[in-house]
Design a protein around this motif. Structure first.
Motif, PDB file in Angstrom:
ATOM      1  N   ILE A  44       0.869  -1.170   0.000  1.00  0.00           N
ATOM      2  CA  ILE A  44       0.000   0.000   0.000  1.00  0.00           C
ATOM      3  C   ILE A  44       0.907   1.221   0.000  1.00  0.00           C
ATOM      4  CG2 ILE A  44      -1.671   1.328   1.327  1.00  0.00           C
ATOM      5  CD1 ILE A  44      -2.735  -1.280   2.432  1.00  0.00           C
ATOM      6  N   VAL A  45       0.757   2.095  -0.970  1.00  0.00           N
ATOM      7  CA  VAL A  45       1.599   3.273  -1.087  1.00  0.00           C
ATOM      8  C   VAL A  45       0.851   4.460  -0.494  1.00  0.00           C
ATOM      9  CG1 VAL A  45       2.818   4.786  -2.680  1.00  0.00           C
ATOM     10  CG2 VAL A  45       2.651   2.352  -3.179  1.00  0.00           C
ATOM     11  N   LYS A  46       1.480   5.124   0.464  1.00  0.00           N
ATOM     12  CA  LYS A  46       0.852   6.285   1.082  1.00  0.00           C
ATOM     13  C   LYS A  46       0.946   7.466   0.126  1.00  0.00           C
ATOM     14  CE  LYS A  46       2.164   5.056   5.773  1.00  0.00           C
ATOM     15  NZ  LYS A  46       2.947   5.481   6.947  1.00  0.00           N
ATOM     16  N   PRO A  47      -0.098   8.228  -0.014  1.00  0.00           N
ATOM     17  CA  PRO A  47      -0.009   9.433  -0.860  1.00  0.00           C
ATOM     18  C   PRO A  47       0.854  10.487  -0.170  1.00  0.00           C
ATOM     19  CG  PRO A  47      -2.159   9.299   0.162  1.00  0.00           C
ATOM     20  CD  PRO A  47      -1.462   8.018   0.489  1.00  0.00           C
ATOM     21  N   PRO A  48       1.663  11.238  -0.923  1.00  0.00           N
ATOM     22  CA  PRO A  48       2.530  12.243  -0.294  1.00  0.00           C
ATOM     23  C   PRO A  48       1.711  13.392   0.273  1.00  0.00           C
ATOM     24  CG  PRO A  48       2.704  12.360  -2.683  1.00  0.00           C
ATOM     25  CD  PRO A  48       1.884  11.159  -2.367  1.00  0.00           C
ATOM     26  N   THR A  49       2.142  13.873   1.415  1.00  0.00           N
ATOM     27  CA  THR A  49       1.467  14.993   2.067  1.00  0.00           C
ATOM     28  C   THR A  49       2.312  16.253   1.888  1.00  0.00           C
ATOM     29  OG1 THR A  49       2.569  14.551   4.168  1.00  0.00           O
ATOM     30  CG2 THR A  49       0.463  13.442   3.785  1.00  0.00           C
ATOM     31  N   MET A  50       1.767  17.371   2.310  1.00  0.00           N
ATOM     32  CA  MET A  50       2.508  18.623   2.223  1.00  0.00           C
ATOM     33  C   MET A  50       3.734  18.600   3.149  1.00  0.00           C
ATOM     34  SD  MET A  50       1.134  20.302  -0.098  1.00  0.00           S
ATOM     35  CE  MET A  50       1.897  21.891   0.083  1.00  0.00           C
ATOM     36  N   GLU A  51       3.616  17.896   4.265  1.00  0.00           N
ATOM     37  CA  GLU A  51       4.757  17.761   5.171  1.00  0.00           C
ATOM     38  C   GLU A  51       5.892  16.993   4.509  1.00  0.00           C
ATOM     39  OE1 GLU A  51       5.761  15.560   9.393  1.00  0.00           O
ATOM     40  OE2 GLU A  51       3.702  16.110   8.946  1.00  0.00           O
ATOM     41  N   ASP A  52       5.560  15.934   3.762  1.00  0.00           N
ATOM     42  CA  ASP A  52       6.581  15.181   3.037  1.00  0.00           C
ATOM     43  C   ASP A  52       7.271  16.045   1.994  1.00  0.00           C
ATOM     44  OD1 ASP A  52       5.943  12.916   4.491  1.00  0.00           O
ATOM     45  OD2 ASP A  52       4.478  12.222   3.006  1.00  0.00           O
ATOM     46  N   LEU A  53       6.502  16.853   1.281  1.00  0.00           N
ATOM     47  CA  LEU A  53       7.077  17.722   0.271  1.00  0.00           C
ATOM     48  C   LEU A  53       7.975  18.789   0.905  1.00  0.00           C
ATOM     49  CD1 LEU A  53       4.003  18.186  -2.084  1.00  0.00           C
ATOM     50  CD2 LEU A  53       5.987  16.730  -2.421  1.00  0.00           C
TER      51      LEU A  53
END
Length: 107
Positions: free
Chosen positions: A26-35
């Motif tokens: 399951i791939v987590k969608p990137p969040t603004m924190e990750d970016l």
């Protein structure tokens, strides 16, 4: 009931084993924190590369800068040197076995 269970299973299929590793993960969608974290990593990398490209000292200035600074000798090294000073004599196997050649005569 069986058809409902089958359709429910197909709709909500989860991967076998570890959920976030492997081929069917399951791939987590990137969040603004990750970016934001990725942007900070890139900025840090760019600052490091800038420092590496433009060093503070030239090669001539950095040559021989440690000549005056003597490394500290630790207590372990002092004890090891004292212990080895008592048994400093180096010998070879020929020196140890020379007594076996006493009857070796060549004419």
């Amino acid at each position: 009931m069986r058809l409902t269970a089958i359709l429910y299973h197909i709709k909500n299929k989860r991967p076998h084993g570890h959920v976030y590793r492997g081929k069917h993960r399951i791939v987590k969608p990137p969040t603004m924190e990750d970016l934001a974290r990725l942007r900070c990593d890139f900025e840090r990398e760019e600052r490091n590369m800038l420092i590496l490209r433009h060093p503070y000292l030239t090669l001539e200035q950095s040559r021989g800068y440690m000549k005056d600074i003597k490394p500290k000798t630790s207590l372990m090294e002092i004890c090891r040197d004292y212990r080895n000073s008592r048994f400093q004599k180096h010998f070879t196997w020929n020196d140890q076995l020379i007594h076996l050649r006493s009857t070796d005569n060549w004419e």
